[in-house]
Structure formats: structure tokens, C-alpha cells
Design a protein around this motif. Structure first.
Motif, PDB file in Angstrom:
ATOM      1  N   LYS A 102       0.836  -1.207   0.000  1.00 48.45           N
ATOM      2  CA  LYS A 102       0.000   0.000   0.000  1.00 48.45           C
ATOM      3  C   LYS A 102       0.867   1.252   0.000  1.00 48.45           C
ATOM      4  CE  LYS A 102      -3.998  -1.933   2.424  1.00 48.45           C
ATOM      5  NZ  LYS A 102      -4.737  -1.915   3.692  1.00 48.45           N
ATOM      6  N   VAL A 103       1.855   1.296   0.867  1.00 47.07           N
ATOM      7  CA  VAL A 103       2.725   2.471   0.963  1.00 47.07           C
ATOM      8  C   VAL A 103       3.465   2.667  -0.358  1.00 47.07           C
ATOM      9  CG1 VAL A 103       4.816   3.380   2.058  1.00 47.07           C
ATOM     10  CG2 VAL A 103       2.970   2.449   3.461  1.00 47.07           C
ATOM     11  N   SER A 104       4.013   1.608  -0.902  1.00 41.92           N
ATOM     12  CA  SER A 104       4.738   1.702  -2.166  1.00 41.92           C
ATOM     13  C   SER A 104       3.847   2.233  -3.286  1.00 41.92           C
ATOM     14  CB  SER A 104       5.291   0.326  -2.530  1.00 41.92           C
ATOM     15  OG  SER A 104       5.873   0.350  -3.807  1.00 41.92           O
ATOM     16  N   THR A 105       2.637   1.719  -3.380  1.00 35.24           N
ATOM     17  CA  THR A 105       1.706   2.159  -4.419  1.00 35.24           C
ATOM     18  C   THR A 105       1.315   3.617  -4.231  1.00 35.24           C
ATOM     19  OG1 THR A 105       0.854  -0.093  -4.641  1.00 35.24           O
ATOM     20  CG2 THR A 105      -0.539   1.686  -5.495  1.00 35.24           C
ATOM     21  N   LEU A 106       1.006   4.007  -3.007  1.00 37.17           N
ATOM     22  CA  LEU A 106       0.623   5.396  -2.744  1.00 37.17           C
ATOM     23  C   LEU A 106       1.776   6.356  -3.044  1.00 37.17           C
ATOM     24  CD1 LEU A 106      -1.403   4.775   0.522  1.00 37.17           C
ATOM     25  CD2 LEU A 106      -2.332   5.706  -1.616  1.00 37.17           C
ATOM     26  N   LEU A 107       2.993   5.998  -2.648  1.00 41.67           N
ATOM     27  CA  LEU A 107       4.141   6.856  -2.928  1.00 41.67           C
ATOM     28  C   LEU A 107       4.426   6.940  -4.425  1.00 41.67           C
ATOM     29  CD1 LEU A 107       6.583   5.963  -0.021  1.00 41.67           C
ATOM     30  CD2 LEU A 107       5.138   8.002  -0.266  1.00 41.67           C
ATOM     31  N   HIS A 108       4.269   5.824  -5.120  1.00 44.30           N
ATOM     32  CA  HIS A 108       4.473   5.820  -6.570  1.00 44.30           C
ATOM     33  C   HIS A 108       3.463   6.748  -7.240  1.00 44.30           C
ATOM     34  CE1 HIS A 108       5.463   4.377 -10.553  1.00 44.30           C
ATOM     35  NE2 HIS A 108       4.178   4.166 -10.756  1.00 44.30           N
ATOM     36  N   GLN A 109       2.215   6.685  -6.811  1.00 43.01           N
ATOM     37  CA  GLN A 109       1.193   7.553  -7.378  1.00 43.01           C
ATOM     38  C   GLN A 109       1.476   9.015  -7.054  1.00 43.01           C
ATOM     39  OE1 GLN A 109      -1.590   6.988  -9.474  1.00 43.01           O
ATOM     40  NE2 GLN A 109      -0.162   5.320  -9.800  1.00 43.01           N
ATOM     41  N   ALA A 110       1.902   9.297  -5.838  1.00 42.95           N
ATOM     42  CA  ALA A 110       2.249  10.681  -5.482  1.00 42.95           C
ATOM     43  C   ALA A 110       3.374  11.180  -6.385  1.00 42.95           C
ATOM     44  CB  ALA A 110       2.657  10.765  -4.009  1.00 42.95           C
ATOM     45  N   GLU A 111       4.361  10.337  -6.621  1.00 39.24           N
ATOM     46  CA  GLU A 111       5.488  10.720  -7.479  1.00 39.24           C
ATOM     47  C   GLU A 111       5.032  10.959  -8.915  1.00 39.24           C
ATOM     48  OE1 GLU A 111       9.600   8.830  -9.257  1.00 39.24           O
ATOM     49  OE2 GLU A 111       8.789   8.011  -7.401  1.00 39.24           O
ATOM     50  N   ARG A 112       4.158  10.107  -9.427  1.00 38.09           N
ATOM     51  CA  ARG A 112       3.676  10.265 -10.806  1.00 38.09           C
ATOM     52  C   ARG A 112       2.823  11.525 -10.961  1.00 38.09           C
ATOM     53  NH1 ARG A 112       5.147   6.913 -15.066  1.00 38.09           N
ATOM     54  NH2 ARG A 112       3.109   7.438 -15.854  1.00 38.09           N
ATOM     55  N   LEU A 113       2.031  11.831  -9.944  1.00 38.44           N
ATOM     56  CA  LEU A 113       1.161  13.001 -10.025  1.00 38.44           C
ATOM     57  C   LEU A 113       1.931  14.309  -9.817  1.00 38.44           C
ATOM     58  CD1 LEU A 113      -1.927  11.623  -8.081  1.00 38.44           C
ATOM     59  CD2 LEU A 113      -1.836  12.183 -10.523  1.00 38.44           C
ATOM     60  N   ASP A 114       2.977  14.276  -8.991  1.00 37.89           N
ATOM     61  CA  ASP A 114       3.736  15.497  -8.710  1.00 37.89           C
ATOM     62  C   ASP A 114       5.220  15.168  -8.529  1.00 37.89           C
ATOM     63  OD1 ASP A 114       4.684  17.978  -7.984  1.00 37.89           O
ATOM     64  OD2 ASP A 114       3.244  18.299  -6.376  1.00 37.89           O
ATOM     65  N   PRO A 115       5.922  14.901  -9.645  1.00 31.29           N
ATOM     66  CA  PRO A 115       7.341  14.539  -9.530  1.00 31.29           C
ATOM     67  C   PRO A 115       8.197  15.661  -8.955  1.00 31.29           C
ATOM     68  CG  PRO A 115       6.732  14.839 -11.835  1.00 31.29           C
ATOM     69  CD  PRO A 115       5.461  14.909 -11.030  1.00 31.29           C
ATOM     70  N   GLU A 116       7.748  16.893  -9.105  1.00 31.36           N
ATOM     71  CA  GLU A 116       8.510  18.029  -8.575  1.00 31.36           C
ATOM     72  C   GLU A 116       8.656  17.933  -7.059  1.00 31.36           C
ATOM     73  OE1 GLU A 116      10.609  21.614  -8.618  1.00 31.36           O
ATOM     74  OE2 GLU A 116       9.960  20.437 -10.329  1.00 31.36           O
ATOM     75  N   ARG A 117       7.594  17.520  -6.382  1.00 30.83           N
ATOM     76  CA  ARG A 117       7.623  17.455  -4.919  1.00 30.83           C
ATOM     77  C   ARG A 117       7.917  16.077  -4.382  1.00 30.83           C
ATOM     78  NH1 ARG A 117       2.201  19.486  -3.266  1.00 30.83           N
ATOM     79  NH2 ARG A 117       2.902  18.931  -1.204  1.00 30.83           N
ATOM     80  N   PHE A 118       7.465  15.026  -5.066  1.00 32.73           N
ATOM     81  CA  PHE A 118       7.533  13.696  -4.487  1.00 32.73           C
ATOM     82  C   PHE A 118       8.450  12.735  -5.242  1.00 32.73           C
ATOM     83  CE2 PHE A 118       3.331  15.395  -3.240  1.00 32.73           C
ATOM     84  CZ  PHE A 118       3.583  15.497  -1.888  1.00 32.73           C
ATOM     85  N   GLY A 119       9.071  13.200  -6.310  1.00 36.86           N
ATOM     86  CA  GLY A 119       9.979  12.348  -7.063  1.00 36.86           C
ATOM     87  C   GLY A 119      11.390  12.434  -6.519  1.00 36.86           C
ATOM     88  N   PRO A 120      12.232  11.500  -6.915  1.00 33.17           N
ATOM     89  CA  PRO A 120      13.636  11.569  -6.487  1.00 33.17           C
ATOM     90  C   PRO A 120      14.313  12.763  -7.161  1.00 33.17           C
ATOM     91  CG  PRO A 120      13.342   9.845  -8.109  1.00 33.17           C
ATOM     92  CD  PRO A 120      11.969  10.366  -7.770  1.00 33.17           C
ATOM     93  N   PRO A 121      15.364  13.294  -6.561  1.00 34.43           N
ATOM     94  CA  PRO A 121      16.026  14.465  -7.137  1.00 34.43           C
ATOM     95  C   PRO A 121      16.440  14.266  -8.593  1.00 34.43           C
ATOM     96  CG  PRO A 121      16.865  14.064  -4.944  1.00 34.43           C
ATOM     97  CD  PRO A 121      15.964  12.904  -5.287  1.00 34.43           C
ATOM     98  N   SER A 122      16.843  13.056  -8.960  1.00 33.69           N
ATOM     99  CA  SER A 122      17.289  12.821 -10.331  1.00 33.69           C
ATOM    100  C   SER A 122      16.141  12.875 -11.330  1.00 33.69           C
ATOM    101  CB  SER A 122      17.994  11.475 -10.424  1.00 33.69           C
ATOM    102  OG  SER A 122      17.125  10.442 -10.020  1.00 33.69           O
ATOM    103  N   ALA A 123      14.908  12.754 -10.870  1.00 37.25           N
ATOM    104  CA  ALA A 123      13.750  12.769 -11.770  1.00 37.25           C
ATOM    105  C   ALA A 123      12.961  14.057 -11.680  1.00 37.25           C
ATOM    106  CB  ALA A 123      12.838  11.592 -11.446  1.00 37.25           C
ATOM    107  N   ARG A 124      13.357  14.967 -10.822  1.00 34.95           N
ATOM    108  CA  ARG A 124      12.575  16.182 -10.622  1.00 34.95           C
ATOM    109  C   ARG A 124      12.635  17.085 -11.840  1.00 34.95           C
ATOM    110  NH1 ARG A 124      13.833  17.519  -4.355  1.00 34.95           N
ATOM    111  NH2 ARG A 124      12.744  15.700  -3.595  1.00 34.95           N
ATOM    112  N   ARG A 125      11.497  17.534 -12.236  1.00 32.15           N
ATOM    113  CA  ARG A 125      11.357  18.478 -13.327  1.00 32.15           C
ATOM    114  C   ARG A 125      10.016  19.175 -13.145  1.00 32.15           C
ATOM    115  NH1 ARG A 125      10.783  13.467 -14.701  1.00 32.15           N
ATOM    116  NH2 ARG A 125       8.940  12.711 -15.750  1.00 32.15           N
TER     117      ARG A 125
END
Length: 157
Positions: free
Chosen positions: A92-115
Motif C-alpha cells: 500500500k505504501v509503495s503504491t501510494l508513494l508511486h502515485q504521489a510521485e507520478r502526479l507530482d514529480p517536482e515534490r515527491f519524485g527523487p532528485p534525479s527525476a525532478r522536473r
């Protein structure tokens, strides 16, 4: 025989559009919302997004809010986790974090993927430095083994 005529697109309704955005921001998925009475079908939703820039912008803002909602849900699941629910909670945590990252990579993505979301400029190049340290350790049963400890640092240039 399948009907090849698409359903008619309903007239744009600002109040209904606001309700859609409120529900998206609260973390509901469009596939859940569209099943509700009075909501447009997929074709209407997507036609509204294409034809009404203000609605498209509001949907994007709502999805950014949904990212934060998913991030908070992940924290709640993690904090409530128990040994007997650990495996399910990890998923559950992994899925929720993945979705947060996909929806807002600027805030929730890893630094190497931030844009910047939706076509903004890339930030600088990110270098990842991994320092691996090895140390001898002893397991509970008394056997010794070598343990690797990684220290990871990402630097934006």
C-alpha cells in the motif's frame, strides 16, 4: 452489433466541473467519480478538458493536491503498520508513494527525476554518489558475516 456512435458530450457545467475537481483533489480516482449519478462519461470529461483551459488547469491543480493526499495516506498506513500487516502495508505504501510521485514529480519524485510538471524546463544535472562501507558483523546465532552500508548523496548541478 456494437454501437459505433459515441455518447453525446454534455454541455459544460462549471458547478459539476468544480465537484469533479474537489473529488479528484480529495484523492478519488476519475474512474470512481464517473460512476456517480450526474457525472459525464469519459468522452465528456476529456472533451471538457480539451475545450475549457480553466477546467484543464483546475484538474491539474486537483491532481497535485491528490498527490499530497496519497503521500499523507502512505504515512498513515506506515504509522499504523503492525507485524501482522507489514507485507500488505508495504505494498500500500509503495503504491501510494508511486502515485504521489507520478502526479507530482517536482515534490515527491527523487532528485534525479525532478522536473517541472507538464513540460517545464529540466533542472540541472543530478550526480549520485554512493559510498559503500563494509564491516564485519555477528548474527544472533553467532555466525559472522560482512555487512555493506551504503551512504547515498545526490547533488544537483
Amino acid at each position: 452489433m456494437e454501437n459505433s456512435n459515441p455518447a453525446p458530450v454534455p454541455d459544460y457545467d462549471p458547478e459539476l466541473a468544480r465537484q469533479i475537481c474537489d473529488r479528484l483533489a480529495a484523492g478519488e480516482l476519475w474512474r470512481e467519480i464517473r460512476r456517480s449519478k450526474g457525472m459525464p462519461a469519459d468522452g465528456g470529461y476529456w472533451a471538457w478538458r480539451r475545450a475549457h483551459p480553466a477546467f484543464e488547469a483546475a484538474v491539474r491543480d486537483a491532481l497535485l493536491a491528490a498527490a499530497e493526499t496519497r503521500f499523507e495516506e502512505a504515512l498513515e498506513v506506515a504509522m499504523a503498520s503492525r507485524p501482522d500487516t507489514l507485507q500488505v502495508d508495504k505494498l500500500k505504501v509503495s503504491t501510494l508513494l508511486h502515485q504521489a510521485e507520478r502526479l507530482d514529480p517536482e515534490r515527491f519524485g527523487p532528485p534525479s527525476a525532478r522536473r517541472r510538471l507538464y513540460g517545464g524546463a529540466e533542472r540541472g544535472h543530478v550526480q549520485r554518489l554512493v559510498v559503500r562501507h563494509f564491516e564485519r558483523a555477528v548474527a544472533e546465532d553467532g555466525t559472522s558475516y560482512i555487512r555493506a552500508i551504503d551512504s547515498i548523496q545526490e547533488v544537483e548541478r
